[in-house]
Design a protein around this motif. Structure first.
Motif, PDB file in Angstrom:
ATOM      1  N   CYS A   1      51.246  57.004 113.793  1.00  0.00           N
ATOM      2  CA  CYS A   1      50.241  57.382 112.787  1.00  0.00           C
ATOM      3  C   CYS A   1      49.930  56.204 111.859  1.00  0.00           C
ATOM      4  CB  CYS A   1      50.730  58.578 111.976  1.00  0.00           C
ATOM      5  SG  CYS A   1      50.894  60.109 112.919  1.00  0.00           S
ATOM      6  N   LEU A   2      50.965  55.484 111.453  1.00  0.00           N
ATOM      7  CA  LEU A   2      50.762  54.354 110.546  1.00  0.00           C
ATOM      8  C   LEU A   2      49.991  53.225 111.216  1.00  0.00           C
ATOM      9  CD1 LEU A   2      54.307  54.276 108.913  1.00  0.00           C
ATOM     10  CD2 LEU A   2      52.179  54.986 107.808  1.00  0.00           C
ATOM     11  N   SER A   3      50.136  53.091 112.533  1.00  0.00           N
ATOM     12  CA  SER A   3      49.411  52.048 113.256  1.00  0.00           C
ATOM     13  C   SER A   3      48.001  52.467 113.628  1.00  0.00           C
ATOM     14  CB  SER A   3      50.179  51.666 114.525  1.00  0.00           C
ATOM     15  OG  SER A   3      50.244  52.764 115.427  1.00  0.00           O
ATOM     16  N   GLY A   4      47.606  53.714 113.308  1.00  0.00           N
ATOM     17  CA  GLY A   4      46.255  54.176 113.585  1.00  0.00           C
ATOM     18  C   GLY A   4      46.074  54.850 114.924  1.00  0.00           C
ATOM     19  N   GLU A   5      47.140  54.995 115.717  1.00  0.00           N
ATOM     20  CA  GLU A   5      47.027  55.639 117.026  1.00  0.00           C
ATOM     21  C   GLU A   5      46.891  57.150 116.896  1.00  0.00           C
ATOM     22  OE1 GLU A   5      49.799  54.077 120.032  1.00  0.00           O
ATOM     23  OE2 GLU A   5      50.443  52.647 118.513  1.00  0.00           O
TER      24      GLU A   5
ATOM     25  N   ASP B   1      59.147  57.871 115.540  1.00  0.00           N
ATOM     26  CA  ASP B   1      58.210  57.230 116.458  1.00  0.00           C
ATOM     27  C   ASP B   1      56.787  57.741 116.234  1.00  0.00           C
ATOM     28  OD1 ASP B   1      57.681  55.570 118.895  1.00  0.00           O
ATOM     29  OD2 ASP B   1      57.093  57.516 119.706  1.00  0.00           O
ATOM     30  N   VAL B   2      56.626  59.048 116.059  1.00  0.00           N
ATOM     31  CA  VAL B   2      55.295  59.609 115.818  1.00  0.00           C
ATOM     32  C   VAL B   2      54.734  59.105 114.487  1.00  0.00           C
ATOM     33  CG1 VAL B   2      53.988  61.741 115.514  1.00  0.00           C
ATOM     34  CG2 VAL B   2      55.813  61.646 117.202  1.00  0.00           C
ATOM     35  N   LEU B   3      55.592  58.993 113.477  1.00  0.00           N
ATOM     36  CA  LEU B   3      55.136  58.464 112.186  1.00  0.00           C
ATOM     37  C   LEU B   3      54.647  57.028 112.332  1.00  0.00           C
ATOM     38  CD1 LEU B   3      54.780  58.777 109.142  1.00  0.00           C
ATOM     39  CD2 LEU B   3      57.177  58.090 108.865  1.00  0.00           C
TER      40      LEU B   3
ATOM     41  N   VAL C   1      48.249  60.711 107.514  1.00  0.00           N
ATOM     42  CA  VAL C   1      48.159  59.285 107.178  1.00  0.00           C
ATOM     43  C   VAL C   1      46.709  58.967 106.873  1.00  0.00           C
ATOM     44  CG1 VAL C   1      48.488  56.931 108.004  1.00  0.00           C
ATOM     45  CG2 VAL C   1      50.145  58.700 108.583  1.00  0.00           C
ATOM     46  N   ARG C   2      46.481  58.461 105.675  1.00  0.00           N
ATOM     47  CA  ARG C   2      45.126  58.172 105.209  1.00  0.00           C
ATOM     48  C   ARG C   2      44.885  56.671 105.229  1.00  0.00           C
ATOM     49  NH1 ARG C   2      45.452  61.056  99.466  1.00  0.00           N
ATOM     50  NH2 ARG C   2      47.194  59.572  99.348  1.00  0.00           N
TER      51      ARG C   2
ATOM     52  N   ARG D   1      51.076  68.068 117.102  1.00  0.00           N
ATOM     53  CA  ARG D   1      50.205  66.935 116.815  1.00  0.00           C
ATOM     54  C   ARG D   1      48.767  67.391 116.631  1.00  0.00           C
ATOM     55  NH1 ARG D   1      52.510  61.935 120.481  1.00  0.00           N
ATOM     56  NH2 ARG D   1      54.716  62.333 120.094  1.00  0.00           N
ATOM     57  N   ARG D   2      47.935  66.470 116.164  1.00  0.00           N
ATOM     58  CA  ARG D   2      46.546  66.818 115.885  1.00  0.00           C
ATOM     59  C   ARG D   2      45.744  67.134 117.141  1.00  0.00           C
ATOM     60  NH1 ARG D   2      48.325  67.889 111.917  1.00  0.00           N
ATOM     61  NH2 ARG D   2      47.952  67.083 109.824  1.00  0.00           N
ATOM     62  N   ASN D   3      46.180  66.598 118.296  1.00  0.00           N
ATOM     63  CA  ASN D   3      45.463  66.894 119.533  1.00  0.00           C
ATOM     64  C   ASN D   3      45.909  68.206 120.171  1.00  0.00           C
ATOM     65  OD1 ASN D   3      47.992  66.249 120.464  1.00  0.00           O
ATOM     66  ND2 ASN D   3      47.346  64.474 121.679  1.00  0.00           N
TER      67      ASN D   3
END
Length: 540
Positions: A324-328, A319-321, A354-355, A303-305
C-alpha cells in the motif's frame, strides 16, 4: 544505532583544507592529506554524520589525489623520454632504446590510470547522483528508469542501516541492503563467497607475499560486488551474517565464486529454480510456525479488490502494508470473527487506508469501526499517522489489543447502498486447487493474488503439476497442466462467456506464457479463443 556527535573535517571543509595544503606544499601535501583522511575515517568510520552512502561517495576524493600523483609521475616519465630524444643517437646502445620504450609505455599507462582515477573520484565525490554507488542502487529497483532522486536512493539504504545495521570492517549489513564497495539488495543475493588467500610475487630475486581478504556477492542478475577486508574474522562474520539473511544462497571460498559467476544460461536457470523452491518451502514453514505461535486465528483480511483470506499473520499484514505504501494497493481491512472490546467500547473492524499526500509523513489513515447497536449508524475512531505507528497498531489488533486511543477522532461513516438479499447471500465459488509434482494436492476456498502468483511461479519452476483456478463469480475458470519429458509445453484450459453459453477452450504454450495467463486471465487481461486456441466440450 546511536549516532555519533561531532565530526572531523566534515564535507566540504575537508576538501578546502586539502586544496590549501596542495597550494602551499604542492606534491609534498599528499602524505599529509592521506593522514588527515585516515583520521577523519577513524572519527567517523561509517559516515553517520552525512549519511552512510553519501560519505562512501565522498571518500572517493582520495582517488583524485592518487590520480594527481599518477599524472605527476607520468609527466616525469614523459620528460625523461623527451630528454633522451634530444640526445645524439649515434652513441645509443640497445639498453637505451629499451629504457626509452619502457619510460614511454609506463608514462602512457600512468597517464590513463591518472585520468581514470581522477575522473571517477571527482564524479563520485562531487556528483553523487552519477556515482557508481547510486547506479548500483538504482539498477536493483523494480523500475530503474523511474528511480527517485539520489537523495531518496541514499536515504533508503541509510534508513535500513541506521535501524538494522551491523558493521563488519567497512561493510554494513541491514535488513534489506548490504553496503560495501557497492550496494546489494539482500533479497537479490544468490552467492556469498569468502576469498582468503596469499599471493606470492617474485621480482628482482625477492619474494613478497600479500594476503587477499575479499567478500564476493553475486546477485540474481549475475553481477558481482567485491569488497576488500582487513581482518579475516570480520570477513567470516559478515559472510555468516548474510547467510542467515539468505540461507538459500550458494556459499563458497576463494576461486569458487568465479565458476559460479561464469555458469551458462541453463545452469543459472536451474539454480534459480532450485533457489525459488527452497525459498518457498522456507517461507511456508515460517508461516506455519508463526501461525502456530500466534495461536488460533480469528481475523479476516479483506483487500480493496475483494480478495479475502483468513490465514492472517503479522508478516502478511506487514507485506500488504508495504504494498500500500509503495502505491501497489490502496488499503485493506482486518475484521475479527467477534468484536474486540477495550476501554468500555467494542470494535468490529480496523480499516487501513494509505493516502497520497505530498510532503506529509502521516499518510496512513486508520479507522476503528465501533460495533454500534444502532442500525444505519456507522461510527469509527480515526487516526492519521505514519507507517511505523500504523504497523504497531495493526500487529496489536491481530493480538486483539486496543491501541491507545489518545488523539483518535470520532467520525461518522457512510456505507455504500445495500444490495438485495439474494445477491448479498450469494456464496462465492472461488477455489484454488494445487497438485504438486509429487502427487500431493491442496484445495483453498480463500486465497489472495499473491497465492495465485506463487502458484504461477510453481508452474514455471516445476513445483506444481496442475493449478486449477475458479473465479469467485463461478464462470471464469482456468486450469494449467505442466508438460512432460516429451513435450515441455503446458496445457491451458479456460472458459469464455458466449451469450447464454459458456465456451471451453484449450491451448499449448510455454510455461512462462502459461503463468502469465494464470495471473492475468481472472482480471480480464487475456481472452481465450484466438488462433492458437481450440474450442472443446466441457471437460470433466
Amino acid at each position: 544505532m546511536k549516532k555519533q556527535k561531532g565530526g572531523f573535517l566534515r564535507w566540504p571543509w575537508n576538501v578546502v583544507v586539502y586544496v590549501l595544503l596542495f597550494a602551499v606544499l604542492r606534491l609534498f601535501a599528499v602524505p599529509i592529506v592521506l593522514i588527515l583522511m585516515a583520521v577523519q575515517r577513524k572519527n567517523n568510520p561509517h559516515g553517520v554524520e552525512e549519511g552512510y552512502c553519501l560519505s562512501r561517495t565522498r571518500r572517493r576524493i582520495s582517488w583524485v589525489l592518487w590520480g594527481l600523483l599518477w599524472l605527476f609521475l607520468a609527466a616525469g616519465l614523459f620528460a625523461l623520454c623527451y630528454i633522451g630524444l634530444q640526445q645524439d643517437r649515434a652513441y645509443w646502445e640497445s639498453s637505451d632504446y629499451v629504457t626509452l620504450a619502457a619510460s614511454g609505455g609506463g608514462g602512457v599507462l600512468l597517464l590513463l590510470l591518472g585520468i581514470y582515477m581522477g575522473y571517477t573520484g571527482a564524479r563520485d565525490a562531487f556528483f553523487p547522483g552519477k556515482s557508481a554507488l547510486a547506479a548500483s542502487i538504482r539498477s536493483q529497483l523494480p523500475y530503474p528508469e523511474e528511480a527517485p532522486p539520489v537523495e531518496e536512493l541514499f536515504a533508503m539504504v541509510d534508513r535500513d542501516l541506521e535501524a538494522n545495521g551491523r558493521w563488519f570492517d567497512a561493510v554494513g549489513i541491514g535488513q534489506e541492503w548490504v553496503l560495501g564497495e557497492g550496494a546489494s539488495r539482500i533479497d537479490r543475493i544468490r552467492g556469498i563467497f569468502v576469498v582468503d588467500k596469499t599471493r606470492t610475487r617474485h621480482s628482482g630475486g625477492r619474494t613478497t607475499t600479500s594476503r587477499v581478504l575479499q567478500l564476493v556477492l553475486v546477485d540474481d542478475r549475475w553481477q558481482k560486488n567485491i569488497t576488500d577486508f582487513k581482518k579475516p574474522a570480520e570477513l567470516r562474520a559478515a559472510a555468516d551474517c548474510l547467510a542467515l539473511r539468505v540461507p538459500e544462497a550458494r556459499r563458497g571460498t576463494n576461486d569458487q565464486w568465479s565458476s559460479f559467476w561464469s555458469m551458462d544460461e541453463s545452469g543459472r536457470e536451474a539454480f534459480e529454480r532450485d533457489f525459488r523452491q527452497r525459498q518457498n518451502r522456507r517461507a511456508s514453514e515460517d508461516a506455519q510456525r508463526e501461525l502456530l505461535s500466534e495461536g488460533p486465528q480469528d481475523m479476516i483480511l479483506k483487500r480493496r479488490n475483494g480478495e479475502v483470506t483468513s490465514r492472517v499473520s503479522a508478516a502478511l499484514v506487514g507485506d500488504v502494508l508495504k504494498r500500500c505504501l509503495s502505491g501497489e494497493e490502496s488499503g485493506f481491512e482486518l475484521t475479527p470473527t467477534r468484536p474486540v472490546e477495550g476501554g468500555g467500547r467494542a470494535f468490529r473492524s480496523l480499516d487501513c487506508l494509505v493516502r497520497e499526500e505530498g510532503g506529509s509523513s502521516e499518510n496512513v489513515l486508520l479507522l476503528l469501526e465501533l460495533a454500534s447497536p444502532e442500525e444505519g449508524e456507522n461510527l469509527a475512531l480515526a487516526l492519521a499517522t505514519d507507517a511505523r505507528r500504523a504497523e504497531e497498531v495493526l500487529k496489536g489488533w491481530l493480538r486483539r489489543e486496543i491501541p491507545d486511543l489518545t488523539g483518535w477522532d470520532l467520525r461518522r461513516l457512510y456505507a455504500a447502498p445495500r444490495t438485495g438479499a439474494p445477491q448479498a447471500q450469494r456464496k462465492s465459488q472461488a477455489k484454488l486447487s494445487l497438485v504438486y509434482a509429487s502427487g500431493a494436492a491442496e484445495n483453498h476456498a480463500s486465497f489472495t493474488a499473491e497465492d495465485v502468483q506463487v502458484a504461477a511461479e510453481g508452474i514455471v519452476d516445476g513445483t506444481y503439476q496442475i493449478v486449477d483456478l475458479t473465479h469467485a463469480l463461478g464462470y471464469l475458470w482456468i486450469r494449467v497442466t505442466a508438460g512432460d519429458k516429451t513435450d515441455g509445453r503446458c496445457t491451458v484450459e479456460a472458459t469464455k462467456p458466449e451469450g447464454e453459453e459458456l465456451g471451453f477452450y484449450i491451448a499449448k504454450m510455454p510455461p512462462r506464457e502459461a503463468a502469465a495467463w494464470l495471473t492475468g486471465y481472472p482480471h480480464g487481461e487475456f481472452q481465450p479463443g484466438g488462433r492458437d486456441w481450440k474450442r472443446i466440450k466441457k471437460p470433466n
